[in-house]
Write an enzyme that holds these catalytic residues in place. Structure first.
Site, PDB file in Angstrom:
ATOM      1  N   ASP A 252      23.892 -34.645  38.743  1.00 26.39           N
ATOM      2  CA  ASP A 252      23.567 -34.929  37.289  1.00 26.39           C
ATOM      3  C   ASP A 252      21.796 -35.281  37.530  1.00 26.39           C
ATOM      4  O   ASP A 252      21.509 -35.926  38.635  1.00 26.39           O
ATOM      5  CB  ASP A 252      24.139 -35.792  36.676  1.00 26.39           C
ATOM      6  CG  ASP A 252      23.849 -36.229  34.914  1.00 26.39           C
ATOM      7  OD1 ASP A 252      23.282 -35.189  34.591  1.00 26.39           O
ATOM      8  OD2 ASP A 252      24.005 -37.029  34.381  1.00 26.39           O
TER       9      ASP A 252
ATOM     10  N   SER B 199      32.414 -37.761  32.519  1.00 26.67           N
ATOM     11  CA  SER B 199      32.177 -36.382  31.829  1.00 26.67           C
ATOM     12  C   SER B 199      33.107 -35.371  31.890  1.00 26.67           C
ATOM     13  O   SER B 199      32.642 -34.279  32.225  1.00 26.67           O
ATOM     14  CB  SER B 199      30.704 -36.042  32.105  1.00 26.67           C
ATOM     15  OG  SER B 199      29.704 -36.974  31.722  1.00 26.67           O
TER      16      SER B 199
ATOM     17  N   HIS C 192      16.867 -27.486  37.245  1.00 27.83           N
ATOM     18  CA  HIS C 192      18.100 -26.847  37.769  1.00 27.83           C
ATOM     19  C   HIS C 192      17.871 -25.981  38.934  1.00 27.83           C
ATOM     20  O   HIS C 192      18.644 -25.887  39.931  1.00 27.83           O
ATOM     21  CB  HIS C 192      18.880 -25.960  36.637  1.00 27.83           C
ATOM     22  CG  HIS C 192      19.214 -26.489  35.354  1.00 27.83           C
ATOM     23  ND1 HIS C 192      19.919 -27.990  35.302  1.00 27.83           N
ATOM     24  CD2 HIS C 192      18.908 -26.511  34.083  1.00 27.83           C
ATOM     25  CE1 HIS C 192      20.104 -28.317  34.169  1.00 27.83           C
ATOM     26  NE2 HIS C 192      19.597 -27.478  33.385  1.00 27.83           N
TER      27      HIS C 192
ATOM     28  N   GLY D 170      17.461 -32.297  34.373  1.00 32.62           N
ATOM     29  CA  GLY D 170      16.750 -32.120  33.224  1.00 32.62           C
ATOM     30  C   GLY D 170      15.751 -33.357  33.235  1.00 32.62           C
ATOM     31  O   GLY D 170      14.650 -33.045  33.093  1.00 32.62           O
TER      32      GLY D 170
ATOM     33  N   ARG E 287      13.220 -27.554  31.581  1.00 29.22           N
ATOM     34  CA  ARG E 287      14.464 -28.261  32.171  1.00 29.22           C
ATOM     35  C   ARG E 287      15.064 -27.244  33.479  1.00 29.22           C
ATOM     36  O   ARG E 287      15.654 -27.582  34.320  1.00 29.22           O
ATOM     37  CB  ARG E 287      15.619 -28.501  31.254  1.00 29.22           C
ATOM     38  CG  ARG E 287      15.055 -29.126  30.313  1.00 29.22           C
ATOM     39  CD  ARG E 287      16.344 -29.662  28.928  1.00 29.22           C
ATOM     40  NE  ARG E 287      17.625 -29.707  29.973  1.00 29.22           N
ATOM     41  CZ  ARG E 287      18.031 -31.094  30.228  1.00 29.22           C
ATOM     42  NH1 ARG E 287      17.570 -31.997  29.812  1.00 29.22           N
ATOM     43  NH2 ARG E 287      19.224 -31.132  30.494  1.00 29.22           N
TER      44      ARG E 287
ATOM     45  N   GLU F 122      31.702 -28.547  28.182  1.00 32.51           N
ATOM     46  CA  GLU F 122      30.886 -29.208  27.105  1.00 32.51           C
ATOM     47  C   GLU F 122      29.441 -28.685  27.122  1.00 32.51           C
ATOM     48  O   GLU F 122      28.666 -28.820  26.147  1.00 32.51           O
ATOM     49  CB  GLU F 122      30.854 -30.677  27.107  1.00 32.51           C
ATOM     50  CG  GLU F 122      32.222 -31.450  26.424  1.00 32.51           C
ATOM     51  CD  GLU F 122      33.268 -31.189  27.748  1.00 32.51           C
ATOM     52  OE1 GLU F 122      33.068 -31.059  28.929  1.00 32.51           O
ATOM     53  OE2 GLU F 122      34.386 -30.819  27.352  1.00 32.51           O
TER      54      GLU F 122
ATOM     55  N   LEU G  73      33.845 -25.453  56.102  1.00 33.58           N
ATOM     56  CA  LEU G  73      33.653 -26.184  54.666  1.00 33.58           C
ATOM     57  C   LEU G  73      34.096 -25.403  53.681  1.00 33.58           C
ATOM     58  O   LEU G  73      33.634 -24.079  53.289  1.00 33.58           O
ATOM     59  CB  LEU G  73      32.217 -26.607  54.537  1.00 33.58           C
ATOM     60  CG  LEU G  73      32.094 -27.163  53.150  1.00 33.58           C
ATOM     61  CD1 LEU G  73      32.306 -28.957  53.558  1.00 33.58           C
ATOM     62  CD2 LEU G  73      30.700 -27.260  52.709  1.00 33.58           C
TER      63      LEU G  73
HETATM   64  C1  IPE Z   1      27.969 -33.601  33.639  1.00 32.03           C
HETATM   65  O1  IPE Z   1      26.829 -33.770  33.423  1.00 32.03           O
HETATM   66  C2  IPE Z   1      28.059 -32.127  33.929  1.00 32.03           C
HETATM   67  C3  IPE Z   1      27.662 -31.457  35.268  1.00 32.03           C
HETATM   68  C4  IPE Z   1      26.681 -32.185  35.901  1.00 32.03           C
HETATM   69  C5  IPE Z   1      27.711 -30.058  35.517  1.00 32.03           C
HETATM   70  P1  IPE Z   1      26.172 -33.906  31.818  1.00 32.03           P
HETATM   71  O2  IPE Z   1      24.654 -34.184  31.953  1.00 32.03           O
HETATM   72  O3  IPE Z   1      26.726 -32.696  31.275  1.00 32.03           O
HETATM   73  O4  IPE Z   1      27.081 -35.021  31.255  1.00 32.03           O
HETATM   74  P2  IPE Z   1      26.850 -36.027  30.062  1.00 32.03           P
HETATM   75  O5  IPE Z   1      26.416 -35.021  28.862  1.00 32.03           O
HETATM   76  O6  IPE Z   1      25.505 -36.715  30.149  1.00 32.03           O
HETATM   77  O7  IPE Z   1      27.993 -36.857  29.926  1.00 32.03           O
HETATM   78  C1  IPE Z   2      22.820 -31.561  35.331  1.00 35.37           C
HETATM   79  O1  IPE Z   2      21.648 -31.899  35.106  1.00 35.37           O
HETATM   80  C2  IPE Z   2      23.072 -30.094  35.602  1.00 35.37           C
HETATM   81  C3  IPE Z   2      24.116 -29.678  34.447  1.00 35.37           C
HETATM   82  C4  IPE Z   2      24.592 -30.359  33.396  1.00 35.37           C
HETATM   83  C5  IPE Z   2      24.126 -28.045  34.201  1.00 35.37           C
HETATM   84  P1  IPE Z   2      21.361 -32.295  33.494  1.00 35.37           P
HETATM   85  O2  IPE Z   2      20.769 -30.803  32.996  1.00 35.37           O
HETATM   86  O3  IPE Z   2      22.557 -32.657  32.785  1.00 35.37           O
HETATM   87  O4  IPE Z   2      20.060 -33.416  33.881  1.00 35.37           O
HETATM   88  P2  IPE Z   2      19.789 -34.443  32.731  1.00 35.37           P
HETATM   89  O5  IPE Z   2      21.041 -35.297  32.639  1.00 35.37           O
HETATM   90  O6  IPE Z   2      19.554 -33.830  31.299  1.00 35.37           O
HETATM   91  O7  IPE Z   2      18.792 -35.024  33.579  1.00 35.37           O
HETATM   92 MG    MG Z   3      23.095 -34.585  32.530  1.00 36.90          MG
END
Ligand code: IPE
Ligand code: IPE
Ligand code: MG
Length: 235
Positions: free
Chosen positions: A17, A186, A34, A20, A30, A64, A128
């Site tokens: 996580d 999550s 990624h 973004g 964003r 989600e 792995l």
């Molecule tokens: C969890 O991160 C999903 C992944 C890392 C793929 P999210 O960014 O979607 O989680 P929330 O919405 O902050 O709980």
């Molecule tokens: C996790 O990073 C990747 C996915 C959920 C696909 P985020 O995109 O949730 O990054 P933040 O939490 O918005 O920083």
């Molecule tokens: Mg996130």
């Protein structure tokens, strides 16, 4: 830090996580976060074998995450298809066995084909095991496992449900890491992380390094896993 922190968790699960926020801090779209996240994953995958980690399970796209803006969702799908096209032959050479864990419904034919081919091409590898949870949700997993058992007329027990879960035959994770500073699951491995050790890192996933991984492993090695017993019993 040392690459042979011992004894290591055999199975590490990571909620990758913070992509973004990493991009926003740099005034980038964003998707740039990624993309950088894919590079981090490549580094962390290579860091696993020298640390005796046999299985790495990563959360790449949740059930989600479909609720995100359409351009981010389609960007993530393209990123996955592109990464597979570029990386699979190298992963194959390195002995990595790739598995995709999650629902295939809702994915384009191109993405499904990519997942299938990547699994097929690396299926005989013995290094792995890399489980990529894509279009995955812990609740989805429990429901699909219970349904599969019901359809086959099988008894629902802890063992039968465990083997019907999408992550099977991988064992439960020993260490569950979440990067990006949030303290929540999550909807990741709800069933399988019943006795995982949790490690929450403030580091945004694109910045997560081998040193951060070693910090988590050192912390893991300092924990006492009791599985319901007393400290005296497990010592
Ligand atoms: C969890 O991160 C999903 C992944 C890392 C793929 P999210 O960014 O979607 O989680 P929330 O919405 O902050 O709980
Ligand atoms: C996790 O990073 C990747 C996915 C959920 C696909 P985020 O995109 O949730 O990054 P933040 O939490 O918005 O920083
Ligand atoms: Mg996130």
């Amino acid at each position: 830090m040392s690459a042979s922190v011992s004894p290591s968790p055999l199975h590490v699960a990571i909620v990758m996580d913070g992509n973004g926020r990493w991009a926003s801090k740099r005034f980038l779209p964003r998707l740039a976060g990624h993309k950088q996240g894919v590079d981090t994953l490549k580094r962390i995958v290579r860091a696993c074998p020298p640390r005796n980690i046999a299985t790495l399970t990563v959360f790449a796209f949740s059930s989600e995450n479909w609720n995100r803006p359409a351009d981010e969702v389609s960007g993530l799908m393209d990123l996955l298809a592109g990464a597979l096209a570029r990386e699979v032959s190298q992963l194959k050479q390195e002995g990595v066995r790739l598995r995709f864990v999650g629902s295939r419904s809702g994915l384009s034919e191109k993405v499904r084909q990519g997942l299938h081919l990547a699994e097929l091409e690396t299926s005989s590898n013995t290094g792995l095991t890399l489980n990529v949870c894509f279009n995955y949700g812990g609740r989805w997993d429990i429901v699909q496992a219970a349904r599969a058992l019901a359809e086959r007329g099988e008894d629902i027990t802890e063992d039968s449900l465990s083997s019907a879960m999408a992550l099977s035959p991988s064992a439960d994770p020993d260490l569950f890491i979440r990067t990006g500073g949030e303290y929540r699951i999550s909807n990741f491995l709800l069933w399988q992380s019943a006795y995982a050790e949790f490690f929450f890192s403030p580091v945004l996933w694109p910045d997560f390094s081998e040193i951060d991984l070693d910090t988590a492993l050192t912390e893991f090695n300092s924990r006492e896993r009791r599985f319901g017993k007393t400290s005296e019993q497990v010592r």
